[in-house]
Design a protein around this motif. Structure first.
Motif, PDB file in Angstrom:
ATOM      1  N   CYS A   1     -13.874  12.192  -0.911  1.00  0.00           N
ATOM      2  CA  CYS A   1     -13.640  10.928  -1.170  1.00  0.00           C
ATOM      3  C   CYS A   1     -13.571  10.611  -2.700  1.00  0.00           C
ATOM      4  O   CYS A   1     -14.364  11.495  -3.489  1.00  0.00           O
ATOM      5  CB  CYS A   1     -15.054  10.036  -0.580  1.00  0.00           C
TER       6      CYS A   1
ATOM      7  N   ARG B   1     -21.099   2.677   3.687  1.00  0.00           N
ATOM      8  CA  ARG B   1     -21.463   2.471   2.200  1.00  0.00           C
ATOM      9  C   ARG B   1     -22.679   1.728   2.158  1.00  0.00           C
ATOM     10  O   ARG B   1     -23.072   0.793   3.076  1.00  0.00           O
ATOM     11  CB  ARG B   1     -20.488   1.403   1.527  1.00  0.00           C
ATOM     12  N   ILE B   2     -23.425   1.766   0.864  1.00  0.00           N
ATOM     13  CA  ILE B   2     -24.631   0.892   0.875  1.00  0.00           C
ATOM     14  C   ILE B   2     -24.390  -0.131   0.371  1.00  0.00           C
ATOM     15  O   ILE B   2     -23.560  -0.482  -0.798  1.00  0.00           O
ATOM     16  CB  ILE B   2     -25.551   1.979  -0.250  1.00  0.00           C
TER      17      ILE B   2
ATOM     18  N   LYS C   1     -19.574  -2.518  -1.534  1.00  0.00           N
ATOM     19  CA  LYS C   1     -20.523  -3.652  -1.187  1.00  0.00           C
ATOM     20  C   LYS C   1     -20.173  -4.946  -1.492  1.00  0.00           C
ATOM     21  O   LYS C   1     -20.644  -5.758  -1.208  1.00  0.00           O
ATOM     22  CB  LYS C   1     -22.118  -3.257  -1.879  1.00  0.00           C
TER      23      LYS C   1
ATOM     24  N   GLU D   1       0.938  -1.163  -0.072  1.00  0.00           N
ATOM     25  CA  GLU D   1      -0.026  -0.195  -0.081  1.00  0.00           C
ATOM     26  C   GLU D   1       0.911   1.262  -0.067  1.00  0.00           C
ATOM     27  O   GLU D   1       1.772   1.345   0.750  1.00  0.00           O
ATOM     28  CB  GLU D   1      -1.026  -0.052   1.387  1.00  0.00           C
TER      29      GLU D   1
ATOM     30  N   SER E   1     -11.917   3.925   0.437  1.00  0.00           N
ATOM     31  CA  SER E   1     -12.467   2.916   1.337  1.00  0.00           C
ATOM     32  C   SER E   1     -12.640   3.538   2.729  1.00  0.00           C
ATOM     33  O   SER E   1     -12.373   2.727   3.680  1.00  0.00           O
ATOM     34  CB  SER E   1     -11.674   1.823   1.138  1.00  0.00           C
TER      35      SER E   1
ATOM     36  N   VAL F   1       4.101   0.495  -5.166  1.00  0.00           N
ATOM     37  CA  VAL F   1       4.541  -0.413  -6.235  1.00  0.00           C
ATOM     38  C   VAL F   1       5.039   0.403  -7.527  1.00  0.00           C
ATOM     39  O   VAL F   1       4.068   1.222  -7.939  1.00  0.00           O
ATOM     40  CB  VAL F   1       3.270  -1.226  -6.893  1.00  0.00           C
TER      41      VAL F   1
ATOM     42  N   HIS G   1      -5.563   4.742   5.359  1.00  0.00           N
ATOM     43  CA  HIS G   1      -5.595   6.244   4.968  1.00  0.00           C
ATOM     44  C   HIS G   1      -6.829   6.839   4.509  1.00  0.00           C
ATOM     45  O   HIS G   1      -7.703   5.870   4.303  1.00  0.00           O
ATOM     46  CB  HIS G   1      -4.340   6.381   4.079  1.00  0.00           C
TER      47      HIS G   1
HETATM   48  C1  LIG Z   1     -18.147   8.932  -1.175  1.00  0.00           C
HETATM   49  C2  LIG Z   1     -18.126   7.555  -1.652  1.00  0.00           C
HETATM   50  C3  LIG Z   1     -19.484   7.049  -1.571  1.00  0.00           C
HETATM   51  C4  LIG Z   1     -19.426   5.724  -1.942  1.00  0.00           C
HETATM   52  N1  LIG Z   1     -20.436   4.828  -1.705  1.00  0.00           N
HETATM   53  C5  LIG Z   1     -20.705   3.735  -1.879  1.00  0.00           C
HETATM   54  C6  LIG Z   1     -21.734   2.804  -1.622  1.00  0.00           C
HETATM   55  O1  LIG Z   1     -22.892   3.283  -1.037  1.00  0.00           O
HETATM   56  N2  LIG Z   1     -21.840   1.543  -1.879  1.00  0.00           N
HETATM   57  C7  LIG Z   1     -20.773   1.023  -2.789  1.00  0.00           C
HETATM   58  O2  LIG Z   1     -20.839  -0.328  -2.939  1.00  0.00           O
HETATM   59  N3  LIG Z   1     -19.664   1.700  -3.178  1.00  0.00           N
HETATM   60  C8  LIG Z   1     -19.665   3.017  -2.818  1.00  0.00           C
HETATM   61  N4  LIG Z   1     -18.447   3.620  -3.089  1.00  0.00           N
HETATM   62  C9  LIG Z   1     -17.405   3.036  -3.975  1.00  0.00           C
HETATM   63  C10 LIG Z   1     -16.517   2.213  -3.013  1.00  0.00           C
HETATM   64  O3  LIG Z   1     -16.291   3.043  -1.854  1.00  0.00           O
HETATM   65  C11 LIG Z   1     -15.144   1.954  -3.805  1.00  0.00           C
HETATM   66  O4  LIG Z   1     -15.588   1.443  -5.073  1.00  0.00           O
HETATM   67  C12 LIG Z   1     -14.120   1.045  -3.148  1.00  0.00           C
HETATM   68  O5  LIG Z   1     -14.054   1.756  -1.944  1.00  0.00           O
HETATM   69  C13 LIG Z   1     -12.912   1.188  -3.900  1.00  0.00           C
HETATM   70  O6  LIG Z   1     -12.293   0.243  -3.200  1.00  0.00           O
HETATM   71  P1  LIG Z   1     -10.581  -0.035  -3.747  1.00  0.00           P
HETATM   72  O7  LIG Z   1      -9.901  -0.698  -2.845  1.00  0.00           O
HETATM   73  O8  LIG Z   1     -10.721  -0.663  -5.399  1.00  0.00           O
HETATM   74  O9  LIG Z   1      -9.954   1.602  -3.920  1.00  0.00           O
HETATM   75  P2  LIG Z   1      -9.375   2.259  -2.973  1.00  0.00           P
HETATM   76  O10 LIG Z   1      -9.906   2.122  -1.506  1.00  0.00           O
HETATM   77  O11 LIG Z   1      -8.927   3.673  -3.264  1.00  0.00           O
HETATM   78  O12 LIG Z   1      -7.876   1.385  -2.636  1.00  0.00           O
HETATM   79  C14 LIG Z   1      -7.006   1.696  -3.585  1.00  0.00           C
HETATM   80  C15 LIG Z   1      -5.604   1.620  -3.020  1.00  0.00           C
HETATM   81  O13 LIG Z   1      -4.287   1.365  -3.850  1.00  0.00           O
HETATM   82  C16 LIG Z   1      -3.370   2.175  -3.415  1.00  0.00           C
HETATM   83  N5  LIG Z   1      -2.530   2.393  -4.446  1.00  0.00           N
HETATM   84  C17 LIG Z   1      -2.671   3.132  -5.615  1.00  0.00           C
HETATM   85  N6  LIG Z   1      -1.463   2.796  -6.354  1.00  0.00           N
HETATM   86  C18 LIG Z   1      -0.587   2.036  -5.522  1.00  0.00           C
HETATM   87  C19 LIG Z   1       0.761   1.918  -5.705  1.00  0.00           C
HETATM   88  N7  LIG Z   1       1.538   2.108  -6.812  1.00  0.00           N
HETATM   89  N8  LIG Z   1       1.334   1.069  -4.879  1.00  0.00           N
HETATM   90  C20 LIG Z   1       0.699   0.637  -3.769  1.00  0.00           C
HETATM   91  N9  LIG Z   1      -0.573   1.221  -3.450  1.00  0.00           N
HETATM   92  C21 LIG Z   1      -1.051   1.692  -4.206  1.00  0.00           C
HETATM   93  C22 LIG Z   1      -3.989   3.545  -2.944  1.00  0.00           C
HETATM   94  O14 LIG Z   1      -3.294   4.152  -2.083  1.00  0.00           O
HETATM   95  C23 LIG Z   1      -5.339   2.786  -2.313  1.00  0.00           C
HETATM   96  O15 LIG Z   1      -5.199   2.647  -0.981  1.00  0.00           O
HETATM   97  C24 LIG Z   1     -18.282   4.998  -2.814  1.00  0.00           C
HETATM   98  C25 LIG Z   1     -17.112   5.818  -2.868  1.00  0.00           C
HETATM   99  C26 LIG Z   1     -17.207   7.145  -2.325  1.00  0.00           C
HETATM  100  C27 LIG Z   1     -15.705   7.762  -2.775  1.00  0.00           C
END
Ligand SMILES: Cc1cc2nc3c(=O)[nH]c(=O)nc-3n(C[C@H](O)[C@H](O)[C@H](O)COP(=O)(O)OP(=O)(O)OC[C@H]3O[C@@H](n4cnc5c(N)ncnc54)[C@H](O)[C@@H]3O)c2cc1C
Length: 402
Positions: free
Chosen positions: A327, A68-69, A359, A52, A63, A191, A58
């Motif tokens: 976010c 979240r819904i 979700k 990460e 996330s 990465v 963070h």
């Molecule tokens: C305000 C808001 C409301 C939402 N509401 C909903 C909801 O109600 N229901 C629902 O299902 N979804 C909802 N979502 C969407 C959902 O939250 C996201 O789709 C989901 O959290 C994405 O998770 P993730 O792990 O892919 O992304 P992230 O949480 O962004 O994680 C990606 C991670 O990769 C890391 N990273 C990136 N590049 C590198 C690298 N080169 N090396 C190491 N680490 C790296 C980043 O730092 C980050 O921590 C919402 C999103 C937001 C912003």
């Protein structure tokens, strides 16, 4: 959990003569999706390193924060079927973590007259999957929840299993289970390169090169940076969204509010917060396009005022704003997910939630673990490959209304 694994990665993992660390699988990015994949891979007995770029937990990605819904109501039967798996996978996560993570409050989709999102798609998809729901007119909505003041002609679609799941806490639960199953989770380590050597993949991060059988890329807004060098670029738009918390004068009157979504353009959503006497709400896709490495964390007063005006009309008693936060949304043009190996690189699997993926985080963790270990999964993710018009046709017109 913070850095307990780093030491284990450096001490217990065998090193090749070239000085790289050997591990079965690497997960790049430890938001909800990457944490889910690390949990699932480690539980299956594989050695796993999760990397990460920021500190674990963070708030610069997607996330963090409270909730979240989780819902069955979606616009296609395939999505509804996937939500059935999502409820099962959240139940599994609850059982394994010993934590209560799903709060069922009921879900109410509100379709005003001539709305941008078709209620027929939602009704038909729920019906096709045998999910019970109720259709309510304005009088019935007002009778059940007098807090709502929708305009005449609004259709309410109520589904009793509508729920919220905790964002930061759910992600932390998957990280904890991953670490307990032996995964090494390393924060503050970016990465910088992924190279596919056919028989193995090399993932470079900090001063370490990890040699592995496969890598799960769950980097959301930074996905294309991680994939640079593999000959693929996903057309992604990153927007900076802003959930806001309101304080009703009479919080008790809002405790029985269902989770609601305003199915029009602009689209809004909200729900009561459990554990504090506030109502959370936000506009969906209401924020500006940003560079994730160069964006503000400060709330935008214009976005707050636009939301407050809408809340004043739909939920007039929802009260004053107490706080807002930022976010990121990372959106594909068709708003469908990416859950597939990179074309020509079967050992590099991408998981991207297209701003509605939380979700499904426990489900996607399972699917990503399936795909990177065997290339197959029992879940229907056939719509989420790289070969669809939304990702391949440069003329594809973005549509984020789902
Ligand atoms: C305000 C808001 C409301 C939402 N509401 C909903 C909801 O109600 N229901 C629902 O299902 N979804 C909802 N979502 C969407 C959902 O939250 C996201 O789709 C989901 O959290 C994405 O998770 P993730 O792990 O892919 O992304 P992230 O949480 O962004 O994680 C990606 C991670 O990769 C890391 N990273 C990136 N590049 C590198 C690298 N080169 N090396 C190491 N680490 C790296 C980043 O730092 C980050 O921590 C919402 C999103 C937001 C912003």
């Amino acid at each position: 959990m913070t850095e307990p694994g780093r030491q284990r990665a450096e001490t217990a993992t065998p090193r090749t003569p070239e000085g790289s660390v050997e591990v079965d699988y690497v997960v790049a990015g430890l938001g909800a999706l990457g944490s889910g994949a690390a949990w699932q891979l480690a539980t299956r007995g594989h050695s796993v390193v999760g990397l990460e770029q920021f500190e674990l937990g963070h708030s610069r990605g997607a996330s963090h924060d409270t909730s979240r819904i989780l819902r069955h109501s979606y616009h296609t039967p395939a999505y509804v079927r996937l939500t059935q798996e999502a409820y099962d996978d959240w139940a599994r996560l609850e059982a394994e973590s010993g934590e209560t993570l799903v709060t069922v409050a009921g879900g109410l989709d509100l379709f005003p007259p001539d709305c941008a999102i078709s209620p027929d798609d939602y009704v038909g998809s729920l019906r096709a999957c045998g999910i019970a729901f109720e259709e309510l007119d304005v009088g019935e909505i007002r009778q059940r929840w007098p807090q709502f003041h929708p305009p005449a002609g609004t259709l309410g679609l109520y589904q009793e299993r509508g729920a919220i799941v905790p964002a930061a806490r759910g992600t932390a639960a998957m990280q904890r289970l991953a670490a307990e199953a032996g995964a090494t989770l390393v924060g503050s380590t970016s990465v910088t390169r992924v190279t596919d050597h056919g028989s193995h993949v090399v993932v470079e991060a900090g001063d370490t090169a990890y040699t592995c059988r496969g890598v799960v890329v769950a980097a959301d807004a930074w996905t294309n940076q991680v994939l640079a060098g593999l000959g693929v670029e996903i057309p992604l738009t990153v927007t900076l969204e802003q959930p806001t918390y309101f304080q009703p004068a009479d919080p008790a009157a809002y405790e029985d509010l269902p989770i609601w979504i305003w199915m029009d353009e602009p689209s809004y959503y909200g729900f009561p917060c459990y554990g504090e006497p506030t109502v959370k709400a936000a506009q969906d896709c209401g924020g500006p396009t940003v560079d994730p490495d160069d964006r503000t964390s400060e709330p935008d007063p214009e976005m707050r005022d636009r939301l407050a005006a809408f809340m004043g009309s739909l939920l007039p008693g929802s009260g004053d704003v107490v706080r807002s936060l930022r976010c990121q949304y990372t959106l594909t043009p068709d708003r469908d997910f990416v859950l597939a190996p990179v074309p020509g690189h079967g050992s590099v699997v991408v998981g991207l939630g297209s701003a509605h993926g939380f979700k499904f985080a426990p489900t996607f963790g399972r699917v990503l673990a399936d795909l990177v270990t065997t290339g197959e999964t029992t879940s229907d993710v056939s719509g989420f490959g790289f070969d669809r018009p939304g990702l391949t046709d440069p003329a594809y017109e973005a549509n984020w209304m789902v």
